[in-house]
Design a protein around this motif. Sequence first.
Motif, mmCIF file in Angstrom:
data_model
loop_
_atom_site.group_PDB
_atom_site.id
_atom_site.type_symbol
_atom_site.label_atom_id
_atom_site.label_comp_id
_atom_site.label_asym_id
_atom_site.label_seq_id
_atom_site.Cartn_x
_atom_site.Cartn_y
_atom_site.Cartn_z
ATOM 1 N N ASP A 52 -4.603 -9.184 -4.853
ATOM 2 C CA ASP A 52 -5.546 -9.589 -6.177
ATOM 3 C C ASP A 52 -5.371 -11.179 -5.927
ATOM 4 O O ASP A 52 -4.557 -11.708 -6.354
ATOM 5 N N GLU A 100 -6.768 -9.428 3.455
ATOM 6 C CA GLU A 100 -6.121 -8.087 3.526
ATOM 7 C C GLU A 100 -6.381 -7.474 5.065
ATOM 8 O O GLU A 100 -5.562 -7.130 5.867
ATOM 9 N N ASP A 142 -1.950 -4.782 -0.538
ATOM 10 C CA ASP A 142 -2.993 -4.842 -1.669
ATOM 11 C C ASP A 142 -3.122 -6.262 -2.227
ATOM 12 O O ASP A 142 -1.858 -6.489 -2.773
ATOM 13 N N TYR A 202 0.374 -4.298 5.658
ATOM 14 C CA TYR A 202 -0.501 -3.621 4.860
ATOM 15 C C TYR A 202 -0.099 -3.883 3.572
ATOM 16 O O TYR A 202 0.794 -3.338 2.943
ATOM 17 N N THR A 208 -10.505 -9.270 0.356
ATOM 18 C CA THR A 208 -10.679 -8.353 1.455
ATOM 19 C C THR A 208 -10.528 -9.139 2.762
ATOM 20 O O THR A 208 -9.894 -8.268 3.623
ATOM 21 N N ARG A 252 0.883 -1.121 -0.035
ATOM 22 C CA ARG A 252 -0.207 -0.004 -0.142
ATOM 23 C C ARG A 252 0.893 1.455 0.045
ATOM 24 O O ARG A 252 2.004 1.150 0.339
#
Length: 90
Positions: free
Chosen positions: A86, A72, A84, A82, A69, A14
């Motif tokens: 996929d 994370e 992101d 932290y 989600t 992030r």
Amino acid sequence: MTALATFYIAATPRPGTEHVFEDCIRRLAARGTVDGVRFSVLELAGTSAALRGEMPQEECPQCPEALATYLEDQLVAREGIYVDLDVNIG
């Protein structure tokens, strides 16, 4: 024996966490599991990582976005990582 769901993850830092990304991924690899999810690092290159994950099938969200989600949130809450994510569910 519990059936496992296998998924593949592309992880990126992030904004503002790029300087600790590699250390966080290495820490995750050393830990092995977070909240019952087993992680293994397939590739780590600067500010991107490819991971493989496994978790009990009955606990795995069927939607890749929902799984991303969830993962994370767990990584932040339990490990202070932290990233992101996929996710592709295989």
